[in-house]
Design a protein around this motif. Structure first.
Motif, PDB file in Angstrom:
ATOM      1  N   ARG A 198      -7.035   4.060  -7.299  1.00 22.03           N
ATOM      2  CA  ARG A 198      -6.651   3.116  -6.253  1.00 22.03           C
ATOM      3  C   ARG A 198      -7.761   2.099  -5.997  1.00 22.03           C
ATOM      4  NH1 ARG A 198      -3.382   4.845  -0.893  1.00 22.03           N
ATOM      5  NH2 ARG A 198      -2.972   2.763  -0.080  1.00 22.03           N
ATOM      6  N   THR A 199      -8.995   2.512  -6.197  1.00 22.47           N
ATOM      7  CA  THR A 199     -10.132   1.645  -5.884  1.00 22.47           C
ATOM      8  C   THR A 199     -11.062   1.428  -7.071  1.00 22.47           C
ATOM      9  OG1 THR A 199     -11.379   3.568  -5.105  1.00 22.47           O
ATOM     10  CG2 THR A 199     -10.140   2.313  -3.454  1.00 22.47           C
TER      11      THR A 199
ATOM     12  N   TYR B 181     -14.202  -1.188  -3.785  1.00 22.15           N
ATOM     13  CA  TYR B 181     -13.862  -0.344  -2.652  1.00 22.15           C
ATOM     14  C   TYR B 181     -13.983  -1.188  -1.398  1.00 22.15           C
ATOM     15  CZ  TYR B 181     -13.961   3.697   0.483  1.00 22.15           C
ATOM     16  OH  TYR B 181     -13.682   4.600   1.463  1.00 22.15           O
ATOM     17  N   GLU B 182     -12.929  -1.265  -0.601  1.00 23.24           N
ATOM     18  CA  GLU B 182     -12.925  -2.121   0.552  1.00 23.24           C
ATOM     19  C   GLU B 182     -13.015  -1.304   1.836  1.00 23.24           C
ATOM     20  OE1 GLU B 182      -9.635  -4.962   0.304  1.00 23.24           O
ATOM     21  OE2 GLU B 182      -9.329  -4.220  -1.705  1.00 23.24           O
ATOM     22  N   PHE B 183     -13.701  -1.831   2.822  1.00 24.33           N
ATOM     23  CA  PHE B 183     -13.675  -1.182   4.141  1.00 24.33           C
ATOM     24  C   PHE B 183     -13.969  -2.236   5.201  1.00 24.33           C
ATOM     25  CE2 PHE B 183     -18.050  -0.833   2.795  1.00 24.33           C
ATOM     26  CZ  PHE B 183     -18.757  -1.156   3.910  1.00 24.33           C
TER      27      PHE B 183
ATOM     28  N   ASP C 287      -9.354   3.606   5.910  1.00 21.86           N
ATOM     29  CA  ASP C 287     -10.627   2.987   6.269  1.00 21.86           C
ATOM     30  C   ASP C 287     -10.428   1.803   7.203  1.00 21.86           C
ATOM     31  OD1 ASP C 287     -12.595   4.549   5.176  1.00 21.86           O
ATOM     32  OD2 ASP C 287     -12.627   3.522   3.259  1.00 21.86           O
ATOM     33  N   ARG C 288      -9.448   0.982   6.897  1.00 23.58           N
ATOM     34  CA  ARG C 288      -9.202  -0.181   7.759  1.00 23.58           C
ATOM     35  C   ARG C 288      -8.844   0.258   9.182  1.00 23.58           C
ATOM     36  NH1 ARG C 288      -6.102  -2.077   3.014  1.00 23.58           N
ATOM     37  NH2 ARG C 288      -7.440  -3.501   1.842  1.00 23.58           N
TER      38      ARG C 288
ATOM     39  N   THR D 263      -8.140   6.649   1.967  1.00 22.77           N
ATOM     40  CA  THR D 263      -7.540   5.496   1.295  1.00 22.77           C
ATOM     41  C   THR D 263      -7.967   4.219   2.013  1.00 22.77           C
ATOM     42  OG1 THR D 263      -5.544   5.519   2.664  1.00 22.77           O
ATOM     43  CG2 THR D 263      -5.551   6.911   0.688  1.00 22.77           C
ATOM     44  N   LEU D 264      -7.684   3.085   1.403  1.00 22.53           N
ATOM     45  CA  LEU D 264      -8.060   1.815   2.024  1.00 22.53           C
ATOM     46  C   LEU D 264      -7.388   1.606   3.385  1.00 22.53           C
ATOM     47  CD1 LEU D 264      -8.131  -0.589  -1.054  1.00 22.53           C
ATOM     48  CD2 LEU D 264      -9.895   0.919  -0.164  1.00 22.53           C
TER      49      LEU D 264
ATOM     50  N   GLU E 135     -14.224  -8.381  -0.921  1.00 23.20           N
ATOM     51  CA  GLU E 135     -15.000  -7.433  -0.124  1.00 23.20           C
ATOM     52  C   GLU E 135     -15.941  -6.605  -0.998  1.00 23.20           C
ATOM     53  OE1 GLU E 135     -11.365  -5.861   2.057  1.00 23.20           O
ATOM     54  OE2 GLU E 135     -12.772  -6.143   3.706  1.00 23.20           O
TER      55      GLU E 135
ATOM     56  N   ASP F 279       0.820  -1.220   0.000  1.00 25.94           N
ATOM     57  CA  ASP F 279       0.000   0.000   0.000  1.00 25.94           C
ATOM     58  C   ASP F 279       0.849   1.263   0.000  1.00 25.94           C
ATOM     59  OD1 ASP F 279      -2.561  -1.051  -0.132  1.00 25.94           O
ATOM     60  OD2 ASP F 279      -2.725  -1.310   2.032  1.00 25.94           O
TER      61      ASP F 279
END
Length: 302
Positions: free
Chosen positions: A121-122, A300-302, A198-199, A194-195, A274, A104
């Motif tokens: 990116r997503t 898009y991941e979260f 979010d994580r 960004t991912l 996801e 990342d």
């Protein structure tokens, strides 16, 4: 299959799904192979053939102007991706049809220098490899490459027809588009999510829940202070309590949208990617005919 529904300008209201993109790209590649693409342009006969075939499949609203606008958008998207892939550390995930990195940090460093490319990116792109049949020879020309790179960097109409595509899952509940403009990079505040952010944010939320700081559907003041302090320490002072609360509301709405979809027959959750998935594109098509609010699903991941 993944479904991408572009939120278009209010004047057009034209929708583009992956099956539409695949057919359009297939039609263009066929015209190229039939010799109907000369000096970087499709012939009038080629456009008539493509429009006629597209209308048969997807309806009369997709006239020549709509297809030409979307063609220009695809070209600019292709150039933007090609620009990123020319940098070290980036690769193309053919299965997900997205840019991939091993770390990342590669994205983090690149976005610091080129924030205008953060959307990639997503965001996925259907038919990137197939578009090389049409575009790759053209981008060798310095004049074309410079002009298209400039358009891509300036964010000019990357999605076509004057639209702006927000990189969120399940967007479309009433008023969400306005709220997200205050949260995402498209907003006047210029806050970028960004991912990894979010994580980390979701992890902080879960930590507060586990610590008993979430009562009656609300986080305590102490919880918000704790999360804000930790988030600022990791990602900078721009992410104050208002930014985090806005993004929390957006995540809740996205989660609600996904739950609505998963409550319908034919939809399931892909844990590895996801994302919402369906066994057949027609599941998405039939659902969109009934549910008319403008949302789309991306990687898009979260």
């Amino acid at each position: 299959m993944l479904f991408h529904l572009e939120e278009m300008s209010k004047d057009k209201r034209t929708l583009w799904t992956p099956p539409m993109d695949r057919l359009f790209i297939k039609l263009m590649v066929e015209r190229v192979r039939d010799g109907q693409f000369l000096d970087g342009q499709f012939s009038k006969h080629a456009w008539k053939h493509m429009v006629d075939n597209f209308k048969v499949e997807f309806g009369p609203s997709y006239d020549i102007e709509v297809l030409k606008n979307h063609y220009r958008a695809l070209k600019k998207n292709h150039i933007a991706i090609k620009t990123i892939l020319s940098e070290g550390g980036f690769g193309w995930d053919k299965e997900r049809e997205m840019i991939k990195v091993d770390d990342d940090n590669v994205w983090d460093d690149y976005i610091k220098a080129h924030p205008e490319f953060q959307m990639w990116r997503t965001k996925s792109m259907v038919g990137y490899d197939d578009l090389c049949t049409i575009l790759c020879d053209r981008v060798k020309g310095d004049k074309y490459l410079k002009n298209e790179k400039s358009s891509a960097r300036n964010g000019e109409n990357l999605n076509g027809e004057g639209s702006k595509r927000l990189n969120l899952v399940g967007e479309g509940l009433e008023g969400l588009d306005k709220e997200m403009q205050n949260v995402e990079n498209l907003s006047c505040k210029r806050t970028v999510w960004t991912l990894p952010m979010d994580r980390y944010f979701v992890k902080l939320l879960m930590d507060q829940v586990n610590d008993g700081q979430y009562l009656d559907g609300q986080f305590s003041k102490n919880a918000w202070k704790n999360m804000t302090d930790h988030f600022k320490a990791k990602f900078g002072s721009n992410y104050n309590i208002d930014v985090l609360k806005n993004h929390y509301r957006a995540l809740k709405k996205n989660y609600s949208s996904i739950r609505i979809l998963l409550g319908e027959n034919g939809f399931t959750w892909d844990k590895d990617r996801e994302m919402v998935k369906a066994d057949d594109d027609h599941v998405w098509d039939d659902h969109i005919k009934v549910i008319s609010f403008p949302y789309f699903v991306t990687a898009y991941e979260f």
